[in-house]
Design an enzyme around this catalytic site. Structure first.
Site, mmCIF file in Angstrom:
data_model
loop_
_atom_site.group_PDB
_atom_site.id
_atom_site.type_symbol
_atom_site.label_atom_id
_atom_site.label_comp_id
_atom_site.label_asym_id
_atom_site.label_seq_id
_atom_site.Cartn_x
_atom_site.Cartn_y
_atom_site.Cartn_z
ATOM 1 N N HIS A 1 4.114 8.791 15.863
ATOM 2 C CA HIS A 1 2.767 9.600 16.572
ATOM 3 C C HIS A 1 3.061 10.487 17.334
ATOM 4 O O HIS A 1 2.129 11.479 17.925
ATOM 5 C CB HIS A 1 1.739 8.385 17.321
ATOM 6 C CG HIS A 1 1.039 7.722 16.249
ATOM 7 N ND1 HIS A 1 1.783 6.720 15.485
ATOM 8 C CD2 HIS A 1 -0.341 7.274 16.241
ATOM 9 C CE1 HIS A 1 0.754 5.984 14.736
ATOM 10 N NE2 HIS A 1 -0.257 6.063 15.290
ATOM 11 N N CYS B 1 8.391 4.639 9.657
ATOM 12 C CA CYS B 1 7.879 3.982 10.828
ATOM 13 C C CYS B 1 9.150 3.691 11.424
ATOM 14 O O CYS B 1 10.181 3.061 11.217
ATOM 15 C CB CYS B 1 7.520 2.686 10.466
ATOM 16 S SG CYS B 1 6.982 1.449 11.900
ATOM 17 N N GLU C 1 -4.305 8.212 17.909
ATOM 18 C CA GLU C 1 -5.440 7.881 17.037
ATOM 19 C C GLU C 1 -6.823 8.012 17.490
ATOM 20 O O GLU C 1 -7.957 8.349 16.652
ATOM 21 C CB GLU C 1 -5.085 6.287 16.486
ATOM 22 C CG GLU C 1 -3.792 6.200 15.902
ATOM 23 C CD GLU C 1 -3.559 5.001 15.317
ATOM 24 O OE1 GLU C 1 -4.638 4.153 15.094
ATOM 25 O OE2 GLU C 1 -2.505 4.819 14.683
ATOM 26 N N CYS D 1 8.584 7.715 17.559
ATOM 27 C CA CYS D 1 7.491 7.033 17.061
ATOM 28 C C CYS D 1 6.879 8.220 16.356
ATOM 29 O O CYS D 1 6.617 9.257 16.623
ATOM 30 C CB CYS D 1 6.745 6.520 18.405
ATOM 31 S SG CYS D 1 5.121 5.732 17.839
ATOM 32 N N ASP E 1 4.848 3.344 6.366
ATOM 33 C CA ASP E 1 4.562 3.485 7.734
ATOM 34 C C ASP E 1 3.695 2.264 7.898
ATOM 35 O O ASP E 1 3.069 1.683 7.156
ATOM 36 C CB ASP E 1 3.973 4.734 8.181
ATOM 37 C CG ASP E 1 3.804 4.592 9.671
ATOM 38 O OD1 ASP E 1 4.835 4.070 10.444
ATOM 39 O OD2 ASP E 1 2.659 5.004 10.144
ATOM 40 N N SER E 2 3.797 1.787 9.017
ATOM 41 C CA SER E 2 2.769 0.772 9.675
ATOM 42 C C SER E 2 1.223 1.333 9.389
ATOM 43 O O SER E 2 0.284 0.435 9.233
ATOM 44 C CB SER E 2 3.071 0.350 10.957
ATOM 45 O OG SER E 2 2.776 1.361 11.825
#
Ligand code: DGL
Length: 267
Positions: free
Chosen positions: A187, A74, A153, A185, A11-12
């Site tokens: 997140h 990702c 985050e 996404c 993932d990024s």
């Protein structure tokens, strides 16, 4: 390659741990090698060329370190780099877009489907194309939600700020009368309760990571790549920048502790 080789996930950054968590739950006997590209995150506002270059480099690193399959956790990488990855790697490569789109088409009664993701994922129209490839008459309403990554985050998963940002982003989807929304996404599964509250219980949320984890399991079975029953799984996690900040918030994305997080150099 032995079948006991790890599943590689990249993932990024940290968000892909939602996919790590799902795969670990679904395939507890498998070793996993995860890399988060924390030195270069975010991918969601970068060009397709840049994201493809980064993705090829990390995926190759995973294969060089023994991965028997590569999971592109990702969504941004999956949206823009999957064909290049599948062409250049000698192991199966599973992205998020196809599995998420299939699950959405299956679950939607009206074929009015919403997609939320990073700016690059939405601009790529990868989900739209995948959905319309499966159901030509489907109507897709998509919305980039860049602030949601920062909210997660920061740990603001509920409360008035999360609610009002989510409400603002989801307004166009509500106006489009979608009955299914893809969380496109890494997140967004952490914001699922707020998103569900905002959209109401009649709207089904699709977690692309969960749909992709099932495809990973099917691929391991069909390609004879499952770990042997006696295998003792190992879970390893690497990041391209400092491990400490990653370790600090990793618990938010996982239901059980992560092994030690190490710094990796992508050669
Ligand atoms: N992991 C990215 C995705 O799923 C979100 C974070 C980023 O922009 O890099 O699209």
């Amino acid at each position: 390659m032995t079948t006991d080789a790890p599943i590689g996930i990249f993932d990024s950054g940290i968000g892909g741990l939602t996919v790590f968590r799902t795969i670990r739950r679904l395939l507890p006997q498998e070793s996993i090698l995860y890399v988060g590209d924390t030195a270069r995150v975010p991918y969601g506002n970068k060009t397709a060329e840049t994201v493809t270059g980064y993705s090829l480099q990390i995926a190759q690193w995973l294969v060089n370190h023994g991965a028997k399959i590569v999971v592109v956790a990702c969504n941004t990488s999956s949206a823009v780099a999957l064909p290049a990855l599948q062409q250049s790697l000698k192991v199966p490569v599973i992205g998020m877009i196809g599995p998420g789109a299939r699950a959405a088409v299956r679950s939607s009664h009206t074929q009015r489907i919403g997609v939320i993701g990073t700016a690059r994922t939405i601009a790529s129209a990868a989900y739209d194309n995948a959905i319309q490839g499966l159901a030509a008459k489907a109507v897709v309403a998509s919305q980039a939600c860049p602030l949601l990554v920062s909210l997660v985050e920061e740990g603001w998963l509920s409360g008035p700020i999360a609610e009002s940002v989510v409400r603002r982003y989801l307004e166009p989807l509500q106006k489009s009368n979608v009955d299914t929304v893809i969380l496109g996404c890494t997140h967004y599964p952490l914001l699922a309760p707020v998103i569900q509250d905002c959209l109401g219980s009649s709207v089904t949320l699709i977690d692309s990571g969960e749909a992709a984890a099932e495809v990973v399991a099917e691929t391991l079975v069909s390609q004879n790549l499952l770990a042997s029953p006696a295998h003792k799984p190992q879970w390893q996690c690497g990041v391209t920048d400092m491990p400490a900040p990653f370790a600090e918030i990793a618990h938010r994305f996982l239901d059980s502790p992560l092994p030690q997080i190490r710094h990796v150099h992508l050669e």
